[in-house]
Every structure is written in structure tokens, then in C-alpha cells.
Design a protein around this motif. Structure first.
Motif, PDB file in Angstrom:
ATOM      1  N   MET A   1      25.168 -51.157 -37.557  1.00  0.00           N
ATOM      2  CA  MET A   1      25.958 -52.250 -38.043  1.00  0.00           C
ATOM      3  C   MET A   1      26.720 -51.801 -39.278  1.00  0.00           C
ATOM      4  O   MET A   1      26.196 -51.069 -40.093  1.00  0.00           O
ATOM      5  CB  MET A   1      25.081 -53.434 -38.383  1.00  0.00           C
ATOM      6  N   LYS A   2      27.938 -52.276 -39.401  1.00  0.00           N
ATOM      7  CA  LYS A   2      28.794 -51.828 -40.473  1.00  0.00           C
ATOM      8  C   LYS A   2      28.469 -52.477 -41.806  1.00  0.00           C
ATOM      9  O   LYS A   2      28.729 -51.912 -42.844  1.00  0.00           O
ATOM     10  CB  LYS A   2      30.248 -52.123 -40.119  1.00  0.00           C
ATOM     11  N   ARG A   3      27.940 -53.671 -41.806  1.00  0.00           N
ATOM     12  CA  ARG A   3      27.744 -54.388 -43.057  1.00  0.00           C
ATOM     13  C   ARG A   3      26.723 -55.481 -42.898  1.00  0.00           C
ATOM     14  O   ARG A   3      26.273 -55.772 -41.809  1.00  0.00           O
ATOM     15  CB  ARG A   3      29.052 -54.985 -43.521  1.00  0.00           C
ATOM     16  N   VAL A   4      26.403 -56.083 -44.005  1.00  0.00           N
ATOM     17  CA  VAL A   4      25.483 -57.213 -43.991  1.00  0.00           C
ATOM     18  C   VAL A   4      26.131 -58.324 -44.797  1.00  0.00           C
ATOM     19  O   VAL A   4      26.262 -58.217 -46.003  1.00  0.00           O
ATOM     20  CB  VAL A   4      24.126 -56.836 -44.602  1.00  0.00           C
ATOM     21  N   LEU A   5      26.595 -59.354 -44.126  1.00  0.00           N
ATOM     22  CA  LEU A   5      27.181 -60.518 -44.780  1.00  0.00           C
ATOM     23  C   LEU A   5      26.073 -61.546 -44.916  1.00  0.00           C
ATOM     24  O   LEU A   5      25.422 -61.883 -43.938  1.00  0.00           O
ATOM     25  CB  LEU A   5      28.310 -61.062 -43.906  1.00  0.00           C
ATOM     26  N   ILE A   6      25.829 -62.005 -46.124  1.00  0.00           N
ATOM     27  CA  ILE A   6      24.659 -62.833 -46.370  1.00  0.00           C
ATOM     28  C   ILE A   6      25.049 -64.276 -46.670  1.00  0.00           C
ATOM     29  O   ILE A   6      25.634 -64.545 -47.708  1.00  0.00           O
ATOM     30  CB  ILE A   6      23.842 -62.273 -47.542  1.00  0.00           C
ATOM     31  N   PRO A   7      24.735 -65.179 -45.775  1.00  0.00           N
ATOM     32  CA  PRO A   7      24.951 -66.580 -46.103  1.00  0.00           C
ATOM     33  C   PRO A   7      23.859 -67.039 -47.054  1.00  0.00           C
ATOM     34  O   PRO A   7      22.679 -66.873 -46.799  1.00  0.00           O
ATOM     35  CB  PRO A   7      24.875 -67.286 -44.759  1.00  0.00           C
ATOM     36  N   VAL A   8      24.265 -67.620 -48.150  1.00  0.00           N
ATOM     37  CA  VAL A   8      23.305 -68.047 -49.157  1.00  0.00           C
ATOM     38  C   VAL A   8      22.387 -69.133 -48.607  1.00  0.00           C
ATOM     39  O   VAL A   8      21.206 -69.172 -48.916  1.00  0.00           O
ATOM     40  CB  VAL A   8      24.039 -68.503 -50.433  1.00  0.00           C
ATOM     41  N   THR A  33      17.119 -67.579 -58.172  1.00  0.00           N
ATOM     42  CA  THR A  33      18.217 -66.883 -58.847  1.00  0.00           C
ATOM     43  C   THR A  33      18.484 -65.546 -58.169  1.00  0.00           C
ATOM     44  O   THR A  33      17.589 -64.950 -57.585  1.00  0.00           O
ATOM     45  CB  THR A  33      17.904 -66.633 -60.334  1.00  0.00           C
ATOM     46  N   GLU A  34      19.738 -65.100 -58.253  1.00  0.00           N
ATOM     47  CA  GLU A  34      20.118 -63.783 -57.754  1.00  0.00           C
ATOM     48  C   GLU A  34      21.450 -63.383 -58.359  1.00  0.00           C
ATOM     49  O   GLU A  34      22.157 -64.203 -58.949  1.00  0.00           O
ATOM     50  CB  GLU A  34      20.166 -63.741 -56.231  1.00  0.00           C
ATOM     51  N   THR A  35      21.795 -62.112 -58.192  1.00  0.00           N
ATOM     52  CA  THR A  35      23.079 -61.579 -58.646  1.00  0.00           C
ATOM     53  C   THR A  35      23.898 -61.221 -57.414  1.00  0.00           C
ATOM     54  O   THR A  35      23.393 -60.586 -56.495  1.00  0.00           O
ATOM     55  CB  THR A  35      22.860 -60.333 -59.532  1.00  0.00           C
ATOM     56  N   LEU A  36      25.166 -61.661 -57.405  1.00  0.00           N
ATOM     57  CA  LEU A  36      26.044 -61.468 -56.255  1.00  0.00           C
ATOM     58  C   LEU A  36      27.225 -60.581 -56.640  1.00  0.00           C
ATOM     59  O   LEU A  36      27.669 -60.589 -57.798  1.00  0.00           O
ATOM     60  CB  LEU A  36      26.546 -62.826 -55.758  1.00  0.00           C
ATOM     61  N   ASP A  37      27.773 -59.837 -55.664  1.00  0.00           N
ATOM     62  CA  ASP A  37      28.876 -58.905 -55.908  1.00  0.00           C
ATOM     63  C   ASP A  37      30.240 -59.557 -55.726  1.00  0.00           C
ATOM     64  O   ASP A  37      30.486 -60.237 -54.726  1.00  0.00           O
ATOM     65  CB  ASP A  37      28.810 -57.715 -54.944  1.00  0.00           C
ATOM     66  N   CYS A  38      31.120 -59.310 -56.701  1.00  0.00           N
ATOM     67  CA  CYS A  38      32.542 -59.611 -56.606  1.00  0.00           C
ATOM     68  C   CYS A  38      33.283 -58.314 -56.906  1.00  0.00           C
ATOM     69  O   CYS A  38      32.698 -57.399 -57.495  1.00  0.00           O
ATOM     70  CB  CYS A  38      32.939 -60.683 -57.625  1.00  0.00           C
ATOM     71  N   PRO A  39      34.559 -58.210 -56.542  1.00  0.00           N
ATOM     72  CA  PRO A  39      35.295 -56.972 -56.831  1.00  0.00           C
ATOM     73  C   PRO A  39      35.368 -56.712 -58.344  1.00  0.00           C
ATOM     74  O   PRO A  39      35.985 -57.461 -59.083  1.00  0.00           O
ATOM     75  CB  PRO A  39      36.688 -57.230 -56.251  1.00  0.00           C
ATOM     76  N   GLY A 126      30.111 -49.308 -48.999  1.00  0.00           N
ATOM     77  CA  GLY A 126      31.181 -48.352 -48.731  1.00  0.00           C
ATOM     78  C   GLY A 126      32.321 -48.542 -49.715  1.00  0.00           C
ATOM     79  O   GLY A 126      32.109 -48.642 -50.921  1.00  0.00           O
ATOM     80  N   ASP A 127      33.555 -48.627 -49.197  1.00  0.00           N
ATOM     81  CA  ASP A 127      34.731 -48.846 -50.039  1.00  0.00           C
ATOM     82  C   ASP A 127      35.002 -50.323 -50.291  1.00  0.00           C
ATOM     83  O   ASP A 127      35.899 -50.668 -51.042  1.00  0.00           O
ATOM     84  CB  ASP A 127      35.972 -48.221 -49.392  1.00  0.00           C
ATOM     85  N   TYR A 128      34.257 -51.200 -49.639  1.00  0.00           N
ATOM     86  CA  TYR A 128      34.477 -52.640 -49.802  1.00  0.00           C
ATOM     87  C   TYR A 128      33.848 -53.103 -51.123  1.00  0.00           C
ATOM     88  O   TYR A 128      32.668 -52.862 -51.373  1.00  0.00           O
ATOM     89  CB  TYR A 128      33.873 -53.403 -48.617  1.00  0.00           C
ATOM     90  N   PRO A 129      34.609 -53.794 -51.989  1.00  0.00           N
ATOM     91  CA  PRO A 129      34.106 -54.148 -53.318  1.00  0.00           C
ATOM     92  C   PRO A 129      33.187 -55.368 -53.362  1.00  0.00           C
ATOM     93  O   PRO A 129      32.658 -55.696 -54.410  1.00  0.00           O
ATOM     94  CB  PRO A 129      35.399 -54.422 -54.103  1.00  0.00           C
TER      95      PRO A 129
END
Length: 168
Positions: A1-8, A33-39, A126-129
Motif C-alpha cells: 500500500m502506498k500510504r495510510v490515510l487516517i480518519p480521526v 490527544t495526538e500530533t498531526l502532520d501538515c505541510p 515519502g515526498d508527500y508533506p
């Protein structure tokens, strides 16, 4: 699988325990609580509210798609804080559901469908921010889909880029 998209809503529902009957009401969940990625930055998230988990019976036979489970958030809130120096804060009402299915044909994939109001995190890989999206209405995506635009989320529902709202 290329990625993991996580629905909160899915993560939130994990803390609600597993599979009672679909008719059972959502139960209160401890604040999470958690920390999430943005570009280019990360967002701190705090979730409160109610959630439940619904296991889907897997039918035998020759099906091209098998539904696995659904996570439901009800009367839930996500409070998100962006990075300093602005430290913007937004609070989102979440009352949606996320259903996970396995697609067996023509290629193996995992397809996720969201309805209602959901917060979707597409982590950096990968290259996705990375990205963080509020979806309203019916949307779907698959783990093998491209990330662009909007984390690969499609459908008649609306998609809001939450990272753009919280950017410094």
C-alpha cells in the motif's frame, strides 16, 4: 500500500471499545490527544465526545467488496492548535462515520467511505508533506489512490484544507 490515510473518527472510535450492537448508543470517551502532520508544520489535536465501533459481518460467497467495520463519532469535538508564533486554534464539531472495506477485484485495495462531519489526517510519507482535511457529506478514498489533491478524497461531499486554516 502506498500510504495510510487516517480518519480521526476511526482512531477516536478505537478508544470507545469494540463492537456492541449497531443500535447501542455511542459512549463517552476519555479526552484523546495526538500530533498531526501538515505541510511544513505539525498540529496538536485534542478530541472529546462520544464514539462507538460497529463490526460488520463478513458474508461468504463471491463478493468484490467486503465491509469490515464502521467507526462513529457523535457529539464529538476536535480542538486543533497550529504552530507558534500565531498558535491559531479552531474547534470542529465531528458527528460522522467512517466505514472500511476491502475491494478484491479488479485489484486488492482498501476503500474508506466517510459520511457526516469527519476530520481526516493524511500523514507525511515519502515526498508527500501530509495534510489534514475536514469533510462534510459523503466522501471516499482508497489507500492506493494518489495523494493530490486533498489527500485523494473524492465524492459529492465538501473538503476543507484545515492546514491552510492553521498555517502560521
Amino acid at each position: 500500500m502506498k500510504r495510510v490515510l487516517i480518519p480521526v473518527a476511526f482512531l477516536f472510535a478505537l478508544f470507545a471499545g469494540s463492537g456492541s450492537a449497531a443500535a447501542a448508543p455511542p459512549i463517552p470517551v476519555e479526552p484523546t490527544t495526538e500530533t498531526l502532520d501538515c505541510p511544513g508544520f505539525q498540529v496538536d489535536a485534542v478530541y472529546t465526545g462520544k464514539a462507538k465501533w460497529i463490526d460488520a459481518p463478513v458474508a461468504s460467497g463471491t463478493k468484490k467488496r467486503l465491509k469490515l467495520f464502521t467507526g462513529v463519532a457523535a457529539a464529538s469535538t476536535a480542538t486543533l492548535t497550529g504552530p507558534a508564533p500565531t498558535s491559531k486554534v479552531i474547534s470542529l464539531s465531528l458527528n460522522g462515520s467512517i466505514s472500511w472495506s476491502i475491494v478484491l477485484s479488479p485489484e486488492f485495495d482498501i476503500v474508506i467511505t466517510g459520511t457526516g462531519r469527519n476530520l481526516i489526517s493524511d500523514p507525511q510519507h515519502g515526498d508527500y508533506p501530509g495534510g489534514l482535511f475536514l469533510t462534510v457529506g459523503k466522501v471516499s478514498w482508497s489507500l492506493n489512490a494518489p495523494d493530490y489533491p486533498n489527500g485523494g478524497i473524492t465524492g459529492p461531499g465538501s473538503v476543507t484544507d484545515v492546514c491552510a486554516l492553521l498555517a502560521p
